[in-house]
Structures are given as C-alpha cells and as structure tokens.
Design a protein around this motif. Structure first.
Motif: not given
Length: 493
Positions: A429-431, A433, A439, A441
């Motif tokens: 989902s969050y490259s 991370a 996180l 977000v």
C-alpha cells in the motif's frame, strides 16, 4: 507465537483448516538428488569414520568392504571398518543429524523394512531405509572423536544393535539406546567436515494457514535460515499431534534438509492452550510425550518447539511436562526449545526456563488491537527483553531475539478501527514503508519494523544466540531489497 488478545482471532481463523488434516506417519525419505526447487545438496562428507561397541569392544565392519552383512567382530580398524558419512544437515556433525553411511565399495548401510531385522551394507539407494539419525548418548551439539553415539533408523525409530555387545551380526532392532546399541565414534579428525562456522541461528516460523507446506518449498529462502518452526501442532482428543498431512510435511522437510535447515513442529501457539494443557495432567503426560516424540521421529523432524502462551494454565504441571519431554527427546538428539515472553514468564520455573536448548524471546506486541496506537516492537524493548532473560541465568548463546514481520494499524484500517497487518501488505500500500517503523497516512497509523530497525536488531541478536521471525509469510521475496529477511541476513552473518 501470536500473543494474548490478538492471538485468538488468528487462532480461530486457522483452526477450521487445521483440524481437518490428519497426521499419518509416512515412510520418511531423504532426497535422492536435488531438484530445481531445492538446489544443490550441501552435505558434509566425512571419510574414515569407525564405530566400536562400548560393551564388547568390537569394531563394526561391512563384510567384504560392502555388499553383504554388517558385522561387529573386528578388534582393530582396517578397511572393512572404515566408513564415509554424508551429513544430510550439512556443516559440523551434530547430535540428531541425519546421515548416510557408505562402505568402501560405495554401497550404503540399509535397515531392511526400515528396521527390525539385520543390517546390511549392500544398497545403491539413498532413501528412507538408508537414512540414520546419529545421536550422542549424553548432551547435544557437535560430535567429537570418543563420543558414545547411537544410530537410529529414521523410518521406524529402531537402533543399530550389536548383539551381546559384538561378536556377530549387527541388527537394526534395538528399542532404545541401551548397552548393545552404544558405539564409540572415531576417525572424525581425518574427515572433510568443515569446522563450525559460528553462524547465528535464524529461526523462522511458518504457519499452516497460508496453504500447504509443499507450496512454500519454492518460496522460503532456506539459504538465509537455520531453522523453520512449523506452526502449530495441536493435540486431538487423544493427544495425537495435528499439523499437516504427512506427505505435505515430507516434501517440506526434505527440501529444508537438502539446504541444511532443521525443521521443528511448534506446539500450541497463542490461543491453542486448550488443545495442549489437558495433556499435562499426571495421568496423561507420559503418553502425550510419547506421541510428540513419535510424531517428530516419524516425520523426520529435528526437534520440538514449545509455544505455550497461557501462564495461568502452566505452573508445576507444565514444568513436569517439559522435564519429561526433554528426558525423552535429548537421548534421541532432538533439541527442545521454547517461545517465551516477559509477560508470561511467571508460568514456568526458572529451572525449566534454563533447561531448554535455546529460547526465542517474543519481543513484540507491546501495543496492538487491544490498545491505542503506539510502538509495538521497538529496539529499546528488544534490549530490555534480552537483558531480562540474561539476568534469569539463561546463557547468552541460548537467547534468540524474536522480531516481527507484521505490524498493527489503528484508525482508518480498511473497514476496521484496528488490525494486525503483514509487513508485505503495508509495503504493497505504501512503497516507502520499508524506510521507517511508523506511518501516519490517510487517517491510519501503522507500527512495524522497517529495514533499519531490523538490521539493528539483527546486529544486537548477533551478540546473543541469534534471531527468530514471526512469521516468514509476512515478508516480500528475499530477492527484493525491501525484504526483512534479506536485511537480517546481511547483518547477522
């Protein structure tokens, strides 16, 4: 291994599939040759090994240097009494390793029908009947010249036995490592076994609720592991262990052994204590221990991991259970380990804690779905946990630091206000991370371990007995630079 409040949700999800499987005992086999999934077999070849009966002082020999019966008549070591061991587990020869034994002609020792009859050195195969487990009479670890050992068939659990301590034919029908089965090993100094590398343990848990273990053979990077704990083995109504179908286990165990990796079943798991605790009771504990040992031996596994996380259902009956388990396992060269954590340490005595071959410290879940947002597995927490167990009198080289390949989400967590989430799913989902542990977000907060913290923890674990991972399925492929296992491997070697 999944702890406390969050454990029950995952345990329930797994149980439906878990209890549909049966644990039939297979004919354990060793791989004849490596395939594309397993790669080259890194066996340690040890030439010039001899065995002398302790009781009668006779050397074991292969008649005609191979091709016939195995006998125990010689009073000196000559050609017929010198053998080559292929250590399937690789590295230094250790108690509990599985081996092939060849005579001078290149023919393998074989226990016909897996054991229960005479022994011969007339086989051209490398299968179950030719595979033996070498076990020290006392203690564990590396085997040295002069050690008293036994040879046990992996298929039936029979011990190689020289009747009357020597003087005639050798059989594979011993029921225990008794007087007739005790052999003094020599000739190791002339072999080609490499010295111990000092490599630290890297123990990875692999649950059975992500598909068959056979399907993981091509996904698990065995080169970066020393042990895999298969989770979770639970008792049925009669105390027989249930984990996965026997053929599924055999495929995985053979692939791991081909890479020198040891495989343990992990008993219980967080939330599974009601399937284990009833068998601690005095009237049932002895039979339960026998079931565990038989399960491990019949499935060609290498030891037993105990992951009981119910301190209020442990106490003295648990201590007795562990003492009995170790007493039965250690003579067979099977280590007994435990997953532990400070919050549940009151459930076992310090004597029991120090009796394990090594412990894996679950240094995570400081926060979770049962709390508000916060760091669930910090570096400082790891330092505190390691110091706690060192102060308990556990040797540093027996303390293995547990790290998470998962994290927690709070807030906008895709339909729920909090949840357990795998590292690879956070990364999907969050490259970016992997560059942080936290996180914040899109209304969601995530706590986990990124690459930098994982490398720091691996460096810390190197000062102790190694590192443990819950769970291997949480990582991306180790070919990726964002892989946590890859980060561990680069820091702990």
């Amino acid at each position: 291994m999944i702890q406390r409040r969050q454990s029950e949700r995952f345990f329930r999800a797994a149980c439906a599939a878990l209890f549909l499987t049966s644990a039939c005992a297979p004919e354990a086999t060793a791989p004849e040759a490596p395939d594309e999934a397993t790669g080259t077999t890194p066996q340690a070849v040890i030439a010039g090994v001899s065995f002398k009966t302790v009781l009668g002082g006779r050397y074991v020999g292969a008649q005609n240097n191979g091709g016939g019966a195995v006998i125990a008549t010689a009073t000196a070591v000559q050609a017929w009494e010198k053998f080559t061991l292929d250590d399937i587990n690789g590295g230094a020869l250790e108690s509990g390793d599985s081996v092939f034994i060849t005579a001078g002609t290149g023919q393998y020792f074989q226990a016909a029908n897996g054991g229960g009859s005479t022994l011969n050195a007339a086989s051209a195969n490398r299968q179950g009947w030719e595979t033996f487990r070498i076990v020290k009479k006392s203690g564990s670890g590396a085997i040295a010249n002069g050690d008293i050992v036994g040879l046990q068939t992996v298929t039936t659990g029979h011990w190689v036995s020289a009747e009357n301590g020597g003087g005639g034919t050798v059989f594979a029908y011993g029921g225990a490592l008794g007087d007739w089965e005790q052999l003094t090993i020599s000739g190791l100094s002339g072999g080609t076994t490499p010295p111990p590398t000092g490599r630290k343990r890297v123990v990875g848990y692999l649950p059975n609720w992500y598909g068959s273990y056979a399907s993981w053979v091509g996904k698990v990077d065995f080169d970066k592991l020393t042990h895999v704990n298969l989770a979770f083995a639970l008792g049925d109504a009669n105390g027989q262990l249930q984990l996965a179908p026997a053929s599924d286990l055999a495929t995985f165990v053979n692939a791991a052994h081909a890479k020198g990796v040891k495989v343990f079943p992990s008993l219980c798991g967080g939330g599974g204590d009601d399937k284990i605790a009833p068998f601690y009771q005095p009237a049932r504990v002895d039979a339960f221990v026998d079931h565990i040992i038989n399960y491990v031996v019949s499935n060609n596994m290498d030891g037993i991991d105990v992951d009981v996380e119910a301190p209020d259902r442990m106490g003295s009956v648990y201590d007795t259970f562990i003492a009995k388990l170790i007493a039965k396992a250690r003579p067979r060269g099977l280590p007994v380990t435990a997953a532990v954590s400070q919050w549940m340490q009151h459930g076992m005595s310090d004597t029991t804690l120090r009796s394990f071959d090594f412990i894996t410290v679950m240094s995570y879940d400081n926060t979770g779905t049962w709390t508000g947002a916060g760091e669930h597995s910090s570096y400082a927490q790891a330092q505190t946990a390691l110091t706690f167990y060192s102060n308990k009198g556990v040797a540093k080289d027996k303390i293995v630091l547990g790290v998470p390949f998962y994290g927690y989400c709070w807030g906008n967590c895709g339909g729920s206000s909090s949840k357990y989430v795998l590292y690879k799913d956070i990364l999907a989902s969050y490259s970016n991370a992997s560059t942080t542990d936290w996180l914040n977000v899109n209304g969601a907060q995530y706590s986990y371990n990124g690459l930098a913290t994982m490398r720091s923890k691996a460096t810390l674990a190197k000062q102790y007995g190694g590192i443990m991972i819950w769970e291997l399925a949480g990582d991306v492929s180790s070919s990726s630079e964002q892989s946590l296992l890859r980060a561990i491997d680069s820091s702990i070697r």
